[in-house]
Design a protein around this motif. Sequence first.
Motif, PDB file in Angstrom:
ATOM      1  N   LEU A  70       0.810  -1.217   0.000  1.00 30.40           N
ATOM      2  CA  LEU A  70       0.000   0.000   0.000  1.00 30.40           C
ATOM      3  C   LEU A  70       0.844   1.269   0.000  1.00 30.40           C
ATOM      4  CD1 LEU A  70      -2.744   1.382   0.155  1.00 30.40           C
ATOM      5  CD2 LEU A  70      -2.785   0.915   2.605  1.00 30.40           C
ATOM      6  N   GLY A  71       1.912   1.320   0.769  1.00 29.90           N
ATOM      7  CA  GLY A  71       2.740   2.523   0.844  1.00 29.90           C
ATOM      8  C   GLY A  71       3.306   2.925  -0.501  1.00 29.90           C
ATOM      9  N   GLU A  72       3.870   1.961  -1.196  1.00 31.85           N
ATOM     10  CA  GLU A  72       4.467   2.257  -2.498  1.00 31.85           C
ATOM     11  C   GLU A  72       3.401   2.638  -3.526  1.00 31.85           C
ATOM     12  OE1 GLU A  72       7.469   0.035  -5.598  1.00 31.85           O
ATOM     13  OE2 GLU A  72       7.702  -0.323  -3.440  1.00 31.85           O
ATOM     14  N   ARG A  73       2.272   1.926  -3.516  1.00 33.81           N
ATOM     15  CA  ARG A  73       1.201   2.265  -4.462  1.00 33.81           C
ATOM     16  C   ARG A  73       0.647   3.657  -4.204  1.00 33.81           C
ATOM     17  NH1 ARG A  73      -0.442  -2.896  -2.957  1.00 33.81           N
ATOM     18  NH2 ARG A  73      -2.301  -2.064  -1.940  1.00 33.81           N
ATOM     19  N   LEU A  74       0.555   4.054  -2.945  1.00 31.50           N
ATOM     20  CA  LEU A  74       0.044   5.376  -2.604  1.00 31.50           C
ATOM     21  C   LEU A  74       0.972   6.470  -3.130  1.00 31.50           C
ATOM     22  CD1 LEU A  74      -2.101   7.076  -1.212  1.00 31.50           C
ATOM     23  CD2 LEU A  74      -0.829   6.814   0.918  1.00 31.50           C
ATOM     24  N   LEU A 134       0.320   9.920   9.922  1.00 31.66           N
ATOM     25  CA  LEU A 134       1.769   9.862   9.692  1.00 31.66           C
ATOM     26  C   LEU A 134       2.066   9.760   8.197  1.00 31.66           C
ATOM     27  CD1 LEU A 134       2.707   7.426  12.597  1.00 31.66           C
ATOM     28  CD2 LEU A 134       3.315   9.854  12.438  1.00 31.66           C
ATOM     29  N   VAL A 135       1.280   8.960   7.493  1.00 34.97           N
ATOM     30  CA  VAL A 135       1.424   8.847   6.042  1.00 34.97           C
ATOM     31  C   VAL A 135       1.187  10.210   5.387  1.00 34.97           C
ATOM     32  CG1 VAL A 135       0.311   7.888   3.975  1.00 34.97           C
ATOM     33  CG2 VAL A 135       0.901   6.392   5.894  1.00 34.97           C
ATOM     34  N   ALA A 136       0.131  10.905   5.824  1.00 33.74           N
ATOM     35  CA  ALA A 136      -0.170  12.221   5.258  1.00 33.74           C
ATOM     36  C   ALA A 136       0.979  13.198   5.486  1.00 33.74           C
ATOM     37  CB  ALA A 136      -1.464  12.768   5.858  1.00 33.74           C
ATOM     38  N   SER A 137       1.610  13.131   6.652  1.00 35.86           N
ATOM     39  CA  SER A 137       2.733  14.043   6.917  1.00 35.86           C
ATOM     40  C   SER A 137       3.891  13.773   5.964  1.00 35.86           C
ATOM     41  CB  SER A 137       3.196  13.917   8.375  1.00 35.86           C
ATOM     42  OG  SER A 137       3.903  12.705   8.589  1.00 35.86           O
ATOM     43  N   LEU A 174       2.220   2.342   8.070  1.00 37.24           N
ATOM     44  CA  LEU A 174       0.950   1.647   7.918  1.00 37.24           C
ATOM     45  C   LEU A 174       0.886   0.309   8.652  1.00 37.24           C
ATOM     46  CD1 LEU A 174       0.384   2.340   4.115  1.00 37.24           C
ATOM     47  CD2 LEU A 174      -0.974   3.273   6.007  1.00 37.24           C
ATOM     48  N   THR A 175       1.996  -0.432   8.650  1.00 42.77           N
ATOM     49  CA  THR A 175       1.896  -1.816   9.120  1.00 42.77           C
ATOM     50  C   THR A 175       2.892  -2.234  10.192  1.00 42.77           C
ATOM     51  OG1 THR A 175       3.295  -2.545   7.256  1.00 42.77           O
ATOM     52  CG2 THR A 175       0.895  -2.623   6.939  1.00 42.77           C
ATOM     53  N   ASP A 176       4.003  -1.551  10.333  1.00 43.86           N
ATOM     54  CA  ASP A 176       4.979  -1.965  11.353  1.00 43.86           C
ATOM     55  C   ASP A 176       4.531  -1.518  12.734  1.00 43.86           C
ATOM     56  OD1 ASP A 176       6.416  -2.911   9.239  1.00 43.86           O
ATOM     57  OD2 ASP A 176       8.206  -1.682   9.607  1.00 43.86           O
TER      58      ASP A 176
END
Length: 195
Positions: A70-74, A134-137, A174-176
């Motif tokens: 998901l992180g890379e696709r986003l 955190l992803v948004a930041s 996202l997952t760790d």
Amino acid sequence: MLDAARAEFLERGYEAASVRAVARRAGVDPGTVRHWFGDKTHLFTATLGLADVDPAAVVRAATDGPVAGLGERLVRAVVTVWDTDYGDTVRLVIPAVMSDPGLRALLPQFLGAELLGPIVRRLEVSNARLRTSLVASQMAGVLMTRYLVPIEPLASQPPERVAALVGPTLQRYLTDPLPAVAHGPAEEQNSSHGE
């Protein structure tokens, strides 16, 4: 219609505003608003000057597939969208939104409902809202250093390379497991809500 939409969003907030209320304010039929703008999401992005951006398509591109990537696709989806005009839209829209207190206040509601909300639901963990913030930041930093204050060589990397470099950081958010910190008043409050 866009003036009416802006007024409606500013007065009622993103989630409470409706296409019907915008149409009433503009003195037109709701079908007219839907004809030109589709749904509320597209009406709001048009109000921001982003008529050609489909937030749902960006989210679908990211969330289709296993959570593991998901992180890379986003990163790839977001950078690909903004690269279509070499970042010109970002350079025009973000400063305009940030300088307008009303729109700036609406942006978190919109992002939470249309972009981060689907990711929160996809994660299915109690602290998903913290993780997506955190992803948004991180994504805000990428947008800043790629388009607003271009820092090389990041600014000129192809989307695939940016996704490969930044995606693992988003994936960690996202997952760790998140690091444990000493509880203070704010942390205790967040813990009691699962965040």
